[in-house]
Design an enzyme around this catalytic site. Structure first.
Site, PDB file in Angstrom:
ATOM      1  N   LYS A   1       0.854  -1.186   0.000  1.00 36.48           N
ATOM      2  CA  LYS A   1       0.000   0.000   0.000  1.00 36.48           C
ATOM      3  C   LYS A   1       0.887   1.232   0.000  1.00 36.48           C
ATOM      4  CE  LYS A   1      -3.105   2.689   3.042  1.00 36.48           C
ATOM      5  NZ  LYS A   1      -3.925   2.708   4.275  1.00 36.48           N
TER       6      LYS A   1
ATOM      7  N   ASP B   1      -2.439  10.293   3.595  1.00 34.05           N
ATOM      8  CA  ASP B   1      -3.835   9.908   3.817  1.00 34.05           C
ATOM      9  C   ASP B   1      -4.525  10.935   4.704  1.00 34.05           C
ATOM     10  OD1 ASP B   1      -6.260   8.682   4.141  1.00 34.05           O
ATOM     11  OD2 ASP B   1      -5.504   7.053   5.430  1.00 34.05           O
TER      12      ASP B   1
ATOM     13  N   LYS C   1      -9.827  13.086   8.327  1.00 38.73           N
ATOM     14  CA  LYS C   1      -9.334  12.703   9.643  1.00 38.73           C
ATOM     15  C   LYS C   1      -9.268  13.930  10.554  1.00 38.73           C
ATOM     16  CE  LYS C   1      -6.248   8.938   8.154  1.00 38.73           C
ATOM     17  NZ  LYS C   1      -6.837   7.837   8.918  1.00 38.73           N
TER      18      LYS C   1
ATOM     19  N   ASP D   1     -12.008   7.253   4.055  1.00 33.55           N
ATOM     20  CA  ASP D   1     -10.770   7.022   4.797  1.00 33.55           C
ATOM     21  C   ASP D   1     -10.384   5.533   4.816  1.00 33.55           C
ATOM     22  OD1 ASP D   1      -8.557   7.677   6.251  1.00 33.55           O
ATOM     23  OD2 ASP D   1      -9.618   7.965   8.157  1.00 33.55           O
TER      24      ASP D   1
ATOM     25  N   ARG E   1      -7.586  -0.413   1.270  1.00 31.32           N
ATOM     26  CA  ARG E   1      -8.130  -1.667   0.724  1.00 31.32           C
ATOM     27  C   ARG E   1      -8.585  -1.486  -0.720  1.00 31.32           C
ATOM     28  NH1 ARG E   1     -12.322  -1.662   5.609  1.00 31.32           N
ATOM     29  NH2 ARG E   1     -10.539  -0.519   6.440  1.00 31.32           N
TER      30      ARG E   1
HETATM   31  N1  BES Z   1      -4.002   4.696   6.998  1.00 33.48           N
HETATM   32  C1  BES Z   1      -5.086   4.432   7.850  1.00 33.48           C
HETATM   33  C2  BES Z   1      -4.751   3.453   8.968  1.00 33.48           C
HETATM   34  C3  BES Z   1      -3.689   3.874   9.949  1.00 33.48           C
HETATM   35  C4  BES Z   1      -4.036   4.309  11.218  1.00 33.48           C
HETATM   36  C5  BES Z   1      -2.357   3.751   9.650  1.00 33.48           C
HETATM   37  C6  BES Z   1      -3.058   4.647  12.130  1.00 33.48           C
HETATM   38  C7  BES Z   1      -1.378   4.094  10.560  1.00 33.48           C
HETATM   39  C8  BES Z   1      -1.724   4.537  11.806  1.00 33.48           C
HETATM   40  C9  BES Z   1      -6.256   3.854   7.057  1.00 33.48           C
HETATM   41  O1  BES Z   1      -6.349   4.273   5.751  1.00 33.48           O
HETATM   42  C10 BES Z   1      -7.499   4.267   7.738  1.00 33.48           C
HETATM   43  O2  BES Z   1      -7.764   5.445   7.756  1.00 33.48           O
HETATM   44  N2  BES Z   1      -8.241   3.316   8.283  1.00 33.48           N
HETATM   45  C11 BES Z   1      -9.459   3.586   8.953  1.00 33.48           C
HETATM   46  C12 BES Z   1     -10.500   2.630   8.433  1.00 33.48           C
HETATM   47  C13 BES Z   1     -11.889   2.977   8.849  1.00 33.48           C
HETATM   48  C14 BES Z   1     -12.332   4.269   8.217  1.00 33.48           C
HETATM   49  C15 BES Z   1     -12.807   1.850   8.442  1.00 33.48           C
HETATM   50  C16 BES Z   1      -9.215   3.384  10.432  1.00 33.48           C
HETATM   51  O3  BES Z   1      -8.449   2.496  10.795  1.00 33.48           O
HETATM   52  O4  BES Z   1      -9.760   4.139  11.216  1.00 33.48           O
HETATM   53 ZN    ZN Z   2      -4.611   4.882   4.860  1.00 35.43          ZN
HETATM   54 MN    MN Z   3      -7.416   6.086   5.567  1.00 36.99          MN
END
Ligand code: BES
Ligand code: ZN
Ligand code: MN
Length: 497
Positions: free
Chosen positions: A263, A268, A275, A345, A349
């Site tokens: 990835k 992000d 976020k 967010d 995936r």
């Molecule tokens: N890049 C983030 C996950 C992440 C969180 C990486 C903390 C490193 C440190 C990912 O893209 C994300 O935002 N995931 C969300 C998914 C949710 C919206 C279903 C998450 O984990 O909150």
């Molecule tokens: Zn991410």
């Molecule tokens: Mn994300």
């Protein structure tokens, strides 16, 4: 890397001025060979200093004797190796880190003759690797460097060993791995304004100098392939998306390749499902999976691994914009399956869905392993101690677990299954990209599984292990370069020759 030590391997016997580093067990005695070299007075000195310092020779403990009488060195540094159990479980890379920490950039000689445990050439190479990983520093953007550091940079580290020629041979391969880890760390540490998808792709392309074949897919090529899930994430960014496909053909021509997929979200923001502001700067590291794949390809190519390996990375930036993807959108992936966007967010995936499908379709690999900073939920489950491992294949899973134990880059298997798969069914499309908080890491993995088409596959959720890393003996920085050593080891142990 700013501060790499100049390491030299030499036969036991001579000592440079500077620091001298020796090892003792719980009886506080160095080996006979070391005792002979430093003399009986110095051996007594160690015993006396140990009593005064309450130093017990425990594993990872140490003491320094300043200007030791009778020796022409600045400091005699004594490192404990502990009891039988400690020696049996010795992590040589960590020990190298400890040595580097004690010498701290000064010229030093470490006599790698340890009581009660054999230091093989392989172990010495690991120690040297640990030394350099400890010295790693990302200070490219600091315009002022402190003087102490400058002074110590000239230091040489002499590793005194039984068979320098044998060590040099093994270390040559290990240096490739070192460079791979350093490359991965650098990429993760780079700021997102400097490292966008196009710049990142150029870093992958630079591997051609090591004999890696590299292809870059631009947006037009991806559109033609139907990678609409990946492109949907990128559409809010003014910077284009890229996929880089790297191929190292070190194995037999007829051998199916193994494949690693990363990835590479260069930043992000969350997109329209933006976020919170606090800590958002860390999301420059959301490409750590891709960084690991590039670092791994570098390692394998540098050491001319006898394996056919494909590395593929999906590079995008996730931004809010008038043209950004919305919650409610439905995208058609390259596989033909449709995904309803619930939360922009949950973008990683979406990127991986298309790259995984593409790689299994095009290369029919022996297995695919993807690495992704995919979910915050994996930090809730495993903190920063283990990466989450999800797999449809027990053998691959066991091999990864063993490689994790061997390298200290540990993985913990997490569940997949029909219950989690059902949770991502969508009202309007084949699936949705978010099923809410419960089991967040498993539902993310369940989505990926719908794109692997029964190829043996493992997904490593490295959101906890790749960045914001807790400092340890071999890492004092923000990014760890996690996964390069793990996967190099997996390939070395099972897929070469
Ligand atoms: N890049 C983030 C996950 C992440 C969180 C990486 C903390 C490193 C440190 C990912 O893209 C994300 O935002 N995931 C969300 C998914 C949710 C919206 C279903 C998450 O984990 O909150
Ligand atoms: Zn991410
Ligand atoms: Mn994300």
């Amino acid at each position: 890397m700013a501060d790499s030590y100049k390491i030299e391997f030499q036969a036991h016997g001579s000592v440079e001025t500077g620091d001298l580093i020796v090892f003792v067990g719980e009886n506080l005695k160095p080996t006979p060979a070391v005792a002979k070299q430093i003399g009986s007075k110095a051996v007594d000195l160690i015993a006396k200093a140990a009593a005064a310092e309450s130093f017990k020779g425990k594993a990872k403990s140490s003491m320094a004797i300043l200007v030791p009488a009778g020796l022409s060195v600045d400091r005699l540094i004594v490192i404990g190796v502990g009891g039988e159990k400690d020696k049996a479980e010795m992590d040589w890379v960590q020990l190298g880190g400890l040595i580097a920490g004690k010498a701290n950039g000064k010229t030093a000689t470490a006599v790698l003759d340890l009581p009660g445990t054999e230091v093989t050439p392989d172990a010495v190479a690991d120690i040297a690797l640990g030394v350099q990983l400890r010295r790693y520093k990302f200070d490219r953007y600091k315009t002022k460097k402190d003087n102490d550091e400058k002074k110590n940079r000239a230091g040489r580290l002499l590793l005194s060993v039984a068979d320098p020629a044998a060590v040099k041979k093994v270390y040559k391969a290990r240096e490739g791995v070192l460079q791979g880890v350093v490359l991965a760390r650098d990429l993760v540490n780079e700021p997102p304004n400097v490292l966008g998808p196009v710049e990142f792709a150029a870093k992958a392309e630079a591997l051609t100098k090591l004999g890696v074949e590299v292809e870059i897919l631009d947006e037009k090529a991806m559109r033609k392939l139907g990678m609409n899930a990946l492109l949907g994430v990128a559409q809010g960014s003014v910077r284009g998306a890229r996929v880089a496909v790297m191929r190292w053909n070190g194995g037999k021509a007829a051998d199916k390749p193994v494949a690693f997929i990363g990835k590479g979200v260069v930043f992000d923001s969350g997109g329209i499902s933006i976020k919170p502001g606090a800590g958002m700067e860390d999301m420059k590291g959301d490409m750590a999976g891709a960084a690991c794949v590039v670092g791994l390809m570098h390692a394998l190519a540098s050491r001319k691994a006898k394996a056919n390996v494909v590395g593929a990375i999906g590079l995008v930036e996730n931004m809010p914009d008038g043209n950004a993807q919305r919650p409610g959108d439905i995208v058609t992936t390259m596989s033909g399956q449709t995904i309803e966007i619930i939360n922009t967010d949950a973008e990683g995936r979406l990127v991986l869905a298309d790259v995984l499908w593409y790689i299994q379709d095009r290369f029919k690999p022996k297995f695919m392993i993807d690495l992704a900073t995919l979910t915050g939920a994996i930090l809730v489950a495993l903190a920063q101690e283990y990466a989450g491992l999800f797999s449809n294949n027990d053998e691959l899973s066991d091999r990864l677990t063993a490689a994790g134990k061997a390298t200290g880059e540990r993985v913990w298997r997490m569940p997949l299954g029909p219950e989690f798969d059902k949770m991502i069914d969508s009202k309007f499309a084949d699936m949705k990209n978010s099923a809410g908080r419960h089991g967040g890491s498993s539902t993310a993995a369940a989505l990926l599984q719908r794109f692997v088409n029964d190829v043996p596959w493992a997904h490593l959720d490295i959101a906890g292990t790749a960045m914001g890393s807790p400092h340890n003996e071999i890492n004092k920085g923000w990014s760890s370069g996690w996964g390069v050593r793990l996967l190099d080891r997996l390939v070395r142990d099972h897929y070469e020759g």
